[in-house]
Scaffold this active site. Sequence first.
Site, mmCIF file in Angstrom:
data_model
loop_
_atom_site.group_PDB
_atom_site.id
_atom_site.type_symbol
_atom_site.label_atom_id
_atom_site.label_comp_id
_atom_site.label_asym_id
_atom_site.label_seq_id
_atom_site.Cartn_x
_atom_site.Cartn_y
_atom_site.Cartn_z
ATOM 1 N N CYS A 39 0.846 -1.198 0.000
ATOM 2 C CA CYS A 39 0.000 0.000 0.000
ATOM 3 C C CYS A 39 0.880 1.246 0.000
ATOM 4 O O CYS A 39 1.367 1.676 1.062
ATOM 5 C CB CYS A 39 -0.923 0.014 1.216
ATOM 6 S SG CYS A 39 -1.996 1.470 1.282
ATOM 7 N N CYS A 84 -0.335 4.077 2.304
ATOM 8 C CA CYS A 84 -0.174 3.834 3.740
ATOM 9 C C CYS A 84 1.278 3.982 4.173
ATOM 10 O O CYS A 84 1.587 4.693 5.128
ATOM 11 C CB CYS A 84 -0.658 2.426 4.090
ATOM 12 S SG CYS A 84 -2.388 2.105 3.686
ATOM 13 N N ASP A 85 2.167 3.271 3.484
ATOM 14 C CA ASP A 85 3.547 3.135 3.948
ATOM 15 C C ASP A 85 4.525 4.097 3.280
ATOM 16 O O ASP A 85 5.659 4.236 3.742
ATOM 17 C CB ASP A 85 4.024 1.697 3.723
ATOM 18 C CG ASP A 85 3.177 0.693 4.485
ATOM 19 O OD1 ASP A 85 2.645 1.073 5.545
ATOM 20 O OD2 ASP A 85 3.030 -0.452 4.029
#
Length: 542
Positions: A344, A347-348
Amino acid sequence: MLDASIKNQLDTYLQKIVNPVEISVSVNNSPKSAELQALATEIAALSEKITLQTQQIEANSTHRAPLMAIGAAGKDARVGFAGIPMGHEFTSLVLALLQAGGHPSKAEAALQQQAEQLQGEFHFETYISLACQNCPDVVQALNLIAVLNPNVTHTMIDGALFQNEVNERNILAVPSIYLNGELFGQGRMTLAEILNKVDTSGGQKHAAALSEKEPYDVLIVGGGPAGAAAAIYAARKGIRTGVIADRFGGQVLDTMSIENFISVNETDGPGLAANLEQHVLSYDVDVMNSQKAKKLTAGDLISVELENGATLKSRSVILSTGARWREMNVPGEQEYRGKGVAYCPHCDGPLFKGKRVAVIGGGNSGIEAAIDLAGIVEHVTVLEFSDTLRADAILQRKANSMSNITIIKQALTTDVSGDGQRVTGLNYTDRATNEPHYVELAGIFVQIGLIPNTEWLQGDIELSKHGEIVIDNRGQTSIPGVFAAGDVTTVPYKQIIIAMGAGSTAALSAFDHLIRSPLIDTGTFDAGKYDNEQPEVKIQAA
């Protein structure tokens, strides 16, 4: 900090506070502290039931700053936000204020009771990024547990702001949850999953309660767009409808921007997922969240066994379990999953600020990921297996215009390398020359398509060579009374709007199956009232 529109909405929500709430802000001389102080001041000014306290933190102190702690007035605050809870976490902040002020949560009553009865001391910390769409689910679940149980505390920590802690704990994926100083879990976790991990006896009781439920007329396995549409269409027929969902919204929750949903110019995944769930819950549908199916057994009543040991029964079943990110399946991938290997980018990505990363895959997802990451990291290397990119031309033009994106075609990733703690690079082979190459990297984002969630169905239902559920044009599977819809099936195009249409088709087909099948006395379905049913002439909103 807050514009007039957000202030008006927030003012409406804060009127739901029942009991006084105190916000305690810990600040130092940093710009982010000033930003958090301004946010807290604006919020406190909107409600006479909110008071604000400020504590100045010395530069050499081990106390986190900026930090906003929220609790009932006169009691120790058990919920904290280390960072600026905006972006996806603004909802977490609003919910924390409401719940600390006595406004009831909409979480399942049994789970709230389980949280209240936890024994022991539990101090949770969750490292997040403000761009992460899975993080709020974890933050909100842990915040609720902390509000309900005086033995629990929880602090959300913005990893991009507290880089020293991220480096010390070697955090390369969010959300990363720590309990009493030890790693508790990584990735999305639901309220039920968290509670059952710390309270196994409570999970067993919950499974027993599920098994006692009366049989359904239609049981939908999966809560993505296909499952949501199926639930609405089934419920509108007045039949007993249940939904098993690992997480309501499915893959949609991981989608940052949606611009091809007809009639809506632009939205995001979490917003669409929330609307789907709200729409479903407006009908008489029994939604069972945080549940995964384990086994399907055909019979007069079809049985669905869950991973927690519960078994549900239904006269018909609709399978809409969706798909998940495909893995590379190369040495080192699993070893460094969450330690530099990620799936992701939204997200990261912020955890790799200023570093060199790779994106595996040259389709729309891969090139979009590269473009997004290029604004955060030092350099992005895109590795595409084919000799051409599959991404839309507009995305390719954008990627080619960015100086810190390098695209390598005909690249076969062979393994991921690391130092035992984190990713250090990867090896690939040039398929045109057969020459091996090494790329030094801090992170690898895998974007190579989807794989259907059908492992639990193998041997019990007909699957395609790609593992998809084989269906006809009515959504019927190889098992009578079992239908399927969405990305888990052989439908050729994996799109949200197509999944919704397929879910609706499956629900109507299931209803048709029910009214044509011999009546089984479950005490829930009156087949007689559907005798001689005629097609509706009146046009209704979808």
